[in-house]
Design a protein around this motif. Structure first.
Motif, PDB file in Angstrom:
ATOM      1  N   PHE A  51      -3.748  37.576   8.367  1.00 30.56           N
ATOM      2  CA  PHE A  51      -3.579  36.581   7.295  1.00 30.56           C
ATOM      3  C   PHE A  51      -4.412  35.346   7.571  1.00 30.56           C
ATOM      4  O   PHE A  51      -5.146  34.852   6.685  1.00 30.56           O
ATOM      5  N   PHE A  52      -4.325  34.804   8.789  1.00 30.74           N
ATOM      6  CA  PHE A  52      -5.067  33.570   9.108  1.00 30.74           C
ATOM      7  C   PHE A  52      -6.570  33.817   9.209  1.00 30.74           C
ATOM      8  O   PHE A  52      -7.370  32.918   8.944  1.00 30.74           O
ATOM      9  N   ALA A  53      -6.973  35.029   9.564  1.00 31.37           N
ATOM     10  CA  ALA A  53      -8.411  35.356   9.603  1.00 31.37           C
ATOM     11  C   ALA A  53      -8.985  35.312   8.182  1.00 31.37           C
ATOM     12  O   ALA A  53     -10.104  34.848   7.991  1.00 31.37           O
ATOM     13  N   LYS A  54      -8.205  35.761   7.192  1.00 31.62           N
ATOM     14  CA  LYS A  54      -8.644  35.712   5.794  1.00 31.62           C
ATOM     15  C   LYS A  54      -8.734  34.262   5.310  1.00 31.62           C
ATOM     16  O   LYS A  54      -9.628  33.896   4.576  1.00 31.62           O
ATOM     17  N   GLU A  55      -7.799  33.455   5.697  1.00 32.81           N
ATOM     18  CA  GLU A  55      -7.696  32.057   5.246  1.00 32.81           C
ATOM     19  C   GLU A  55      -8.865  31.211   5.747  1.00 32.81           C
ATOM     20  O   GLU A  55      -9.280  30.276   5.080  1.00 32.81           O
ATOM     21  N   ARG A  77       7.723  45.781  19.879  1.00 27.28           N
ATOM     22  CA  ARG A  77       6.790  46.412  18.931  1.00 27.28           C
ATOM     23  C   ARG A  77       6.820  45.689  17.579  1.00 27.28           C
ATOM     24  O   ARG A  77       5.783  45.495  16.949  1.00 27.28           O
ATOM     25  N   GLU A  78       8.013  45.296  17.138  1.00 27.99           N
ATOM     26  CA  GLU A  78       8.129  44.536  15.885  1.00 27.99           C
ATOM     27  C   GLU A  78       7.421  43.192  16.004  1.00 27.99           C
ATOM     28  O   GLU A  78       6.736  42.769  15.070  1.00 27.99           O
ATOM     29  N   ASP A  79       7.599  42.540  17.157  1.00 25.23           N
ATOM     30  CA  ASP A  79       6.922  41.254  17.385  1.00 25.23           C
ATOM     31  C   ASP A  79       5.408  41.403  17.319  1.00 25.23           C
ATOM     32  O   ASP A  79       4.710  40.586  16.715  1.00 25.23           O
ATOM     33  N   VAL A  80       4.887  42.448  17.954  1.00 27.47           N
ATOM     34  CA  VAL A  80       3.443  42.696  17.950  1.00 27.47           C
ATOM     35  C   VAL A  80       2.964  42.944  16.525  1.00 27.47           C
ATOM     36  O   VAL A  80       1.907  42.427  16.116  1.00 27.47           O
ATOM     37  N   ARG A  97      -0.089  41.003  11.725  1.00 25.73           N
ATOM     38  CA  ARG A  97      -0.147  40.596  10.315  1.00 25.73           C
ATOM     39  C   ARG A  97      -0.520  39.119  10.186  1.00 25.73           C
ATOM     40  O   ARG A  97      -1.300  38.743   9.305  1.00 25.73           O
ATOM     41  N   ALA A  98       0.065  38.299  11.049  1.00 21.82           N
ATOM     42  CA  ALA A  98      -0.237  36.863  11.004  1.00 21.82           C
ATOM     43  C   ALA A  98      -1.713  36.620  11.335  1.00 21.82           C
ATOM     44  O   ALA A  98      -2.384  35.801  10.685  1.00 21.82           O
TER      45      ALA A  98
END
Length: 102
Positions: A96-100, A84-87, A92-93
């Motif tokens: 983040f990359f979608a915004k970039e 669950r932490e990995d997901v 979040r990643a």
């Protein structure tokens, strides 16, 4: 005066499965009561009774999760929490990359 009548809590101890099995066997023999066995080995009566109950579950005399099942359940819960932490990190990643890229 404050400390009168108050016991310090006993530090948490851990015991090997072999030791627990020996204590259970002593109790099952019937030479001594559960309370006496607990007292002789400086154990709490509650702990000894819990070990007896778990031994009954492990041998099929009582319903419940066996020691192996409890161990597997704990392992699966740890693995589930890690996944669950990995997901969450991947979500979040991705955000983040979608915004970039815009």
């Amino acid at each position: 005066m404050e400390s009168m009548g108050k016991k310090k809590p006993r530090p948490r101890r851990s015991f090997t499965p072999e030791f627990k099995a020996e204590i259970v066997e002593l109790c099952r023999r019937g030479d001594r009561s559960v309370g006496q066995v607990a007292k002789d080995f400086d154990l709490t009566e509650t702990a000894v009774r819990d070990w007896l109950k778990q031994a009954e579950v492990d041998t099929g005399e009582r319903d419940g999760l066996t020691s192996d099942e409890r161990e597997e359940l704990a392992r699966l819960r740890r693995e589930n929490r890690r996944l669950r932490e990995d997901v969450e990190i991947l979500k979040r990643a991705t955000a983040f990359f979608a915004k970039e890229t815009r």
